[in-house]
Write a protein that holds these residues in place. Structure first.
Motif, PDB file in Angstrom:
ATOM      1  N   ALA A   1       0.827  -1.207   0.000  1.00 49.01           N
ATOM      2  CA  ALA A   1       0.000   0.000   0.000  1.00 49.01           C
ATOM      3  C   ALA A   1       0.864   1.261   0.000  1.00 49.01           C
ATOM      4  N   ARG A   2       1.917   1.253   0.796  1.00 43.53           N
ATOM      5  CA  ARG A   2       2.807   2.421   0.852  1.00 43.53           C
ATOM      6  C   ARG A   2       3.437   2.693  -0.507  1.00 43.53           C
ATOM      7  N   ARG A   3       3.821   1.641  -1.199  1.00 43.01           N
ATOM      8  CA  ARG A   3       4.488   1.829  -2.495  1.00 43.01           C
ATOM      9  C   ARG A   3       3.550   2.403  -3.552  1.00 43.01           C
ATOM     10  N   HIS A   4       2.258   2.181  -3.395  1.00 40.29           N
ATOM     11  CA  HIS A   4       1.333   2.599  -4.456  1.00 40.29           C
ATOM     12  C   HIS A   4       0.325   3.654  -4.000  1.00 40.29           C
ATOM     13  N   GLY A   5       0.549   4.236  -2.836  1.00 40.12           N
ATOM     14  CA  GLY A   5      -0.349   5.286  -2.378  1.00 40.12           C
ATOM     15  C   GLY A   5      -1.749   4.805  -2.067  1.00 40.12           C
ATOM     16  N   VAL A   6      -1.854   3.586  -1.563  1.00 41.93           N
ATOM     17  CA  VAL A   6      -3.147   2.988  -1.231  1.00 41.93           C
ATOM     18  C   VAL A   6      -3.489   3.281   0.233  1.00 41.93           C
ATOM     19  N   THR A   7      -4.728   3.616   0.492  1.00 42.38           N
ATOM     20  CA  THR A   7      -5.206   3.884   1.846  1.00 42.38           C
ATOM     21  C   THR A   7      -5.484   2.573   2.576  1.00 42.38           C
ATOM     22  N   VAL A   8      -4.996   2.463   3.812  1.00 48.51           N
ATOM     23  CA  VAL A   8      -5.185   1.251   4.608  1.00 48.51           C
ATOM     24  C   VAL A   8      -6.027   1.570   5.838  1.00 48.51           C
ATOM     25  N   ALA A   9      -7.148   0.881   5.986  1.00 49.93           N
ATOM     26  CA  ALA A   9      -7.922   0.941   7.222  1.00 49.93           C
ATOM     27  C   ALA A   9      -7.370  -0.135   8.150  1.00 49.93           C
ATOM     28  N   GLU A  10      -6.811   0.283   9.274  1.00 54.08           N
ATOM     29  CA  GLU A  10      -6.094  -0.641  10.156  1.00 54.08           C
ATOM     30  C   GLU A  10      -7.050  -1.369  11.098  1.00 54.08           C
ATOM     31  N   ALA A  11      -7.787  -2.309  10.532  1.00 54.68           N
ATOM     32  CA  ALA A  11      -8.720  -3.096  11.345  1.00 54.68           C
ATOM     33  C   ALA A  11      -8.007  -4.030  12.306  1.00 54.68           C
ATOM     34  N   ALA A  12      -6.723  -4.299  12.065  1.00 49.25           N
ATOM     35  CA  ALA A  12      -6.005  -5.267  12.897  1.00 49.25           C
ATOM     36  C   ALA A  12      -5.725  -4.757  14.306  1.00 49.25           C
ATOM     37  N   HIS A  13      -5.702  -3.460  14.501  1.00 51.89           N
ATOM     38  CA  HIS A  13      -5.152  -2.905  15.738  1.00 51.89           C
ATOM     39  C   HIS A  13      -6.138  -2.773  16.893  1.00 51.89           C
ATOM     40  N   HIS A  14      -7.430  -2.793  16.641  1.00 50.58           N
ATOM     41  CA  HIS A  14      -8.400  -2.358  17.638  1.00 50.58           C
ATOM     42  C   HIS A  14      -9.151  -3.542  18.254  1.00 50.58           C
ATOM     43  N   PRO A  15      -9.188  -3.636  19.581  1.00 49.15           N
ATOM     44  CA  PRO A  15      -9.824  -4.780  20.242  1.00 49.15           C
ATOM     45  C   PRO A  15     -11.265  -5.018  19.827  1.00 49.15           C
ATOM     46  N   VAL A  16     -12.021  -3.961  19.503  1.00 53.24           N
ATOM     47  CA  VAL A  16     -13.425  -4.139  19.162  1.00 53.24           C
ATOM     48  C   VAL A  16     -13.602  -5.055  17.958  1.00 53.24           C
ATOM     49  N   VAL A  17     -12.608  -5.123  17.095  1.00 51.26           N
ATOM     50  CA  VAL A  17     -12.726  -5.913  15.875  1.00 51.26           C
ATOM     51  C   VAL A  17     -12.902  -7.394  16.188  1.00 51.26           C
ATOM     52  N   THR A  18     -12.423  -7.830  17.338  1.00 52.83           N
ATOM     53  CA  THR A  18     -12.546  -9.250  17.695  1.00 52.83           C
ATOM     54  C   THR A  18     -13.631  -9.497  18.744  1.00 52.83           C
ATOM     55  N   ASP A  19     -14.481  -8.501  18.994  1.00 49.11           N
ATOM     56  CA  ASP A  19     -15.664  -8.729  19.820  1.00 49.11           C
ATOM     57  C   ASP A  19     -16.562  -9.721  19.090  1.00 49.11           C
ATOM     58  N   ALA A  20     -17.038 -10.741  19.799  1.00 48.59           N
ATOM     59  CA  ALA A  20     -17.835 -11.789  19.161  1.00 48.59           C
ATOM     60  C   ALA A  20     -19.064 -11.241  18.449  1.00 48.59           C
ATOM     61  N   ARG A  21     -19.586 -10.105  18.922  1.00 49.86           N
ATOM     62  CA  ARG A  21     -20.783  -9.529  18.316  1.00 49.86           C
ATOM     63  C   ARG A  21     -20.502  -8.912  16.949  1.00 49.86           C
ATOM     64  N   MET A  22     -19.241  -8.758  16.615  1.00 51.36           N
ATOM     65  CA  MET A  22     -18.861  -8.239  15.306  1.00 51.36           C
ATOM     66  C   MET A  22     -18.823  -9.333  14.248  1.00 51.36           C
ATOM     67  N   TRP A  23     -19.075 -10.585  14.666  1.00 48.77           N
ATOM     68  CA  TRP A  23     -18.921 -11.718  13.758  1.00 48.77           C
ATOM     69  C   TRP A  23     -20.196 -12.531  13.697  1.00 48.77           C
ATOM     70  N   SER A  24     -20.448 -13.108  12.549  1.00 47.29           N
ATOM     71  CA  SER A  24     -21.608 -13.982  12.374  1.00 47.29           C
ATOM     72  C   SER A  24     -21.341 -15.301  13.090  1.00 47.29           C
ATOM     73  N   PRO A  25     -22.348 -16.173  13.226  1.00 48.95           N
ATOM     74  CA  PRO A  25     -22.126 -17.427  13.958  1.00 48.95           C
ATOM     75  C   PRO A  25     -21.015 -18.304  13.401  1.00 48.95           C
ATOM     76  N   ASP A  26     -20.692 -18.186  12.092  1.00 50.21           N
ATOM     77  CA  ASP A  26     -19.614 -19.016  11.556  1.00 50.21           C
ATOM     78  C   ASP A  26     -18.230 -18.487  11.921  1.00 50.21           C
ATOM     79  N   ARG A  27     -18.158 -17.266  12.483  1.00 50.75           N
ATOM     80  CA  ARG A  27     -16.921 -16.624  12.933  1.00 50.75           C
ATOM     81  C   ARG A  27     -15.927 -16.388  11.793  1.00 50.75           C
ATOM     82  N   LEU A  28     -16.346 -16.569  10.572  1.00 51.75           N
ATOM     83  CA  LEU A  28     -15.502 -16.315   9.409  1.00 51.75           C
ATOM     84  C   LEU A  28     -15.922 -15.043   8.679  1.00 51.75           C
ATOM     85  N   HIS A  29     -17.173 -14.638   8.884  1.00 46.87           N
ATOM     86  CA  HIS A  29     -17.702 -13.470   8.203  1.00 46.87           C
ATOM     87  C   HIS A  29     -18.242 -12.478   9.233  1.00 46.87           C
ATOM     88  N   ALA A  30     -18.124 -11.214   8.917  1.00 48.21           N
ATOM     89  CA  ALA A  30     -18.619 -10.187   9.819  1.00 48.21           C
ATOM     90  C   ALA A  30     -20.131 -10.262   9.936  1.00 48.21           C
TER      91      ALA A  30
END
Length: 268
Positions: free
Chosen positions: A154-183
């Motif tokens: 992304a840095r090499r090509h000027g692409v915008t990155v949303a850093e979903a990896a960094h924030h604890p809320v992203v792994t709250d179980a309520r953010m995921w469907s029952p299969d835990r593979l899809h939001a």
């Protein structure tokens, strides 16, 4: 936000989404009533500030990064987007053999081609799946390696990155469907908000990173938690493994849900 080499732009006429099941919208709606997903939600936000915006979604579930590159890039370029999202690579992480350079190389090729044509491009980093599914702990190093390569490409090509990896809320179980593979619908809403904020769209802020309220009914603990893990493995993991062993994909025979640019009122 990272990888924003050029001045931010918030005026768009043509948005094209490339990717796999998350971009298609699995977990947010269903195949009977229709899928929504983060890309539809982002398109709706864009259209609010860009009357006349047209939107195409080329994503197909089950696709690895190589397939997204081979099957979706040329149609995307033909649509001449001024904004594109490219989110792929998670299916690669789940394969028995994984080399982060391979999906990252396909992502970078898409970044390069789209930005060279003048599109602004945005992408995501992935959360550690072990924080969602304890059985997925061996995938942690793979996610770290792929996220690092996504950021560098992304840095090499000027692409915008949303850093979903960094924030604890992203792994709250309520953010995921029952299969835990899809939001879940809430998860897709937060992904769209993350991309909107990273792109600097009007009316956005970092509230998508805020934790959810405490759950009314806490999740299972101890023996009950272990039982829930086994039930999940039997209901979702085992069928996925069987498909892979047979060389099948959930996307077999499927085409993009929205292959042409259409007004956003037709998104759902």
């Amino acid at each position: 936000m990272s990888g924003t080499e050029h001045p931010p732009n918030t005026r768009y006429a043509r948005y094209v989404a490339l990717g796999d099941s998350q971009t298609e919208g699995l977990g947010d709606g269903d195949d009977t009533m229709g899928l929504r997903g983060f890309a539809d939600r982002l398109a709706e936000h864009l259209a609010h500030h860009n009357p006349g915006l047209r939107y195409a979604n080329l994503a197909v579930r089950g696709r690895i990064a190589e397939e997204v590159h081979a099957q979706q890039l040329a149609p995307a370029l033909a649509l001449r987007p001024d904004l594109a999202t490219v989110v792929a690579g998670f299916n690669d992480l789940l394969r028995p053999r994984f080399d982060a350079d391979e999906p990252a190389g396909h992502l970078e090729a898409m970044f390069a081609a789209l930005t060279a044509q003048g599109a602004r491009v945005a992408t995501l980093t992935f959360p550690d799946p072990a924080r969602i599914v304890p059985l997925a702990r061996p995938l942690g190093p793979r996610v770290t390696a792929l996220n690092h390569r996504i950021r560098e490409a992304a840095r090499r090509h000027g692409v915008t990155v949303a850093e979903a990896a960094h924030h604890p809320v992203v792994t709250d179980a309520r953010m995921w469907s029952p299969d835990r593979l899809h939001a879940s619908p809430l998860g897709h809403q937060r992904i769209a908000a993350a991309l909107s904020h990273a792109l600097g769209l009007p009316g956005t802020d970092d509230s998508w990173t805020h934790p959810l309220p405490p759950p009314v009914h806490p999740g299972p603990a101890g023996w009950h938690a272990a039982t829930a893990e086994l039930r999940w493995a039997a209901s979702f993991l085992a069928p996925w493994l069987v498909r892979r062993l047979r060389g099948h994909s959930s996307g077999d025979g499927r085409i993009a849900k929205r292959p042409q640019l259409l007004p956003v009122l037709d998104a759902t």
